[in-house]
Design an enzyme around this catalytic site. Structure first.
Site, mmCIF file in Angstrom:
data_model
loop_
_atom_site.group_PDB
_atom_site.id
_atom_site.type_symbol
_atom_site.label_atom_id
_atom_site.label_comp_id
_atom_site.label_asym_id
_atom_site.label_seq_id
_atom_site.Cartn_x
_atom_site.Cartn_y
_atom_site.Cartn_z
ATOM 1 N N GLU A 37 -59.283 64.805 5.910
ATOM 2 C CA GLU A 37 -59.189 65.424 4.583
ATOM 3 C C GLU A 37 -59.963 64.609 3.548
ATOM 4 O OE1 GLU A 37 -54.868 67.713 4.795
ATOM 5 O OE2 GLU A 37 -54.931 65.585 4.270
ATOM 6 N N GLY A 94 -51.351 63.789 3.583
ATOM 7 C CA GLY A 94 -51.191 63.279 4.938
ATOM 8 C C GLY A 94 -49.906 63.659 5.617
ATOM 9 N N GLY A 95 -49.101 64.507 4.956
ATOM 10 C CA GLY A 95 -47.867 64.942 5.589
ATOM 11 C C GLY A 95 -48.106 65.662 6.904
ATOM 12 N N THR A 98 -55.759 71.180 5.163
ATOM 13 C CA THR A 98 -54.754 71.305 6.208
ATOM 14 C C THR A 98 -53.366 71.319 5.578
ATOM 15 O OG1 THR A 98 -56.136 70.211 7.863
ATOM 16 C CG2 THR A 98 -53.766 70.161 8.238
ATOM 17 N N GLY A 99 -52.466 72.085 6.169
ATOM 18 C CA GLY A 99 -51.101 72.157 5.667
ATOM 19 C C GLY A 99 -50.725 73.585 5.322
ATOM 20 N N ALA A 156 -51.453 69.309 -1.367
ATOM 21 C CA ALA A 156 -51.032 67.923 -1.616
ATOM 22 C C ALA A 156 -49.536 67.827 -1.371
ATOM 23 C CB ALA A 156 -51.361 67.502 -3.048
ATOM 24 N N ASP A 157 -49.107 66.660 -0.951
ATOM 25 C CA ASP A 157 -47.671 66.402 -0.792
ATOM 26 C C ASP A 157 -47.054 65.981 -2.114
ATOM 27 O OD1 ASP A 157 -47.441 66.852 2.108
ATOM 28 O OD2 ASP A 157 -48.812 65.159 2.215
ATOM 29 N N THR A 178 -49.865 75.086 2.503
ATOM 30 C CA THR A 178 -50.482 75.710 1.334
ATOM 31 C C THR A 178 -51.963 75.964 1.585
ATOM 32 O OG1 THR A 178 -48.915 74.498 -0.059
ATOM 33 C CG2 THR A 178 -50.764 75.557 -1.166
ATOM 34 N N ASP A 211 -57.675 72.179 -0.915
ATOM 35 C CA ASP A 211 -56.658 71.561 -0.066
ATOM 36 C C ASP A 211 -55.347 71.482 -0.827
ATOM 37 O OD1 ASP A 211 -55.510 70.316 2.120
ATOM 38 O OD2 ASP A 211 -56.979 68.695 2.230
#
Length: 237
Positions: free
Chosen positions: A105, A97-98, A28-29, A85-86, A31, A83
């Protein structure tokens, strides 16, 4: 090269690790969404995979692209998860988790044989913590939970504001599982493993955004090209 183009470059490189017939976890996100887009184009050409999403947003995106979707109940073991990453450090420790999907996740990633992280170079850090660490917490006893988090964090060298995440209208942000998010503004996390263990002692914390010992490989896109971390040391995938 723009940040958006860097995300696309990392996502397309990750696609090289996906083989036909694999069971793939989709992150999720922004990227991760680039990877889902790239995978969708390949699926449209006849490439067959079965995927599990880490959020309702990713589920909707994947279905719209014609990707075959399943669940961990039907596919309890996945071959690989891709996935974003922040933050990511040189030991492949992550803050995630942003987007508020950290619980799902982490469930999907740990149900997988391997995890690829894709990111642009701005996410690479020497010490985790500049990005606020998200914690998914239950609403009941929130003040007590926050106090215990603060006390235990101080014991392992972390201190800063702990804020409940809200929407633009001021309402509490809710995860797909109906929980709340506390964002911990620690600035730096000198001992991520110790903080991870401390947070597991807090009953109200469902999960934290530290991903330690989970990622196997990272593809980092920067102005000077792609950097792969972890490929030499592992048998990945």
């Amino acid at each position: 090269m723009s940040q958006d183009a860097l995300k696309v470059a990392a996502a397309e490189q990750a696609l090289e690790y996906i083989e036909e017939g694999m069971r793939v976890g989709l992150g999720t996100g922004s990227t991760a969404a680039k990877f889902v887009e790239a995978l969708g184009r390949k699926v449209a050409q006849g490439f067959k995979v079965t995927c599990v999403a880490t959020s309702e947003v990713t589920q909707a995106q994947a279905l719209a692209l014609g990707i075959q979707m399943s669940t961990l109940d039907d596919q309890p073991y996945l071959d690989i998860t891709v996935d974003g990453a922040d933050e990511i450090d040189g030991a492949l420790r992550l803050i995630k988790g942003g987007g508020g999907a950290l619980l799902r996740e982490k469930i999907v990633a740990t149900a997988s044989g391997g995890m690829i992280v894709i990111a642009d170079a701005s996410k690479q850090v020497e010490t985790l913590g500049a990005f606020p660490l998200p914690l998914e917490v239950v609403p009941f006893g929130l003040a007590a939970t926050r106090n215990m988090i603060s006390a235990l964090a101080i014991d392992v060298g972390c201190e800063g504001d702990i804020r409940m995440r809200t929407l633009s209208d001021g309402a509490p942000f809710r995860t797909d599982s109906g929980n709340l998010i506390l964002d911990c503004h620690f600035g730096r996390i000198p001992a991520p493993e110790e903080l991870d263990e401390a947070l597991k002692l807090v009953p109200g914390v469902v999960e934290n955004g530290l991903f330690i010992g989970i990622a196997d490989l990272a593809i980092i896109a920067g102005s000077d090209g792609l950097t792969v971390i972890g490929a030499e040391e592992s048998d990945f995938p």
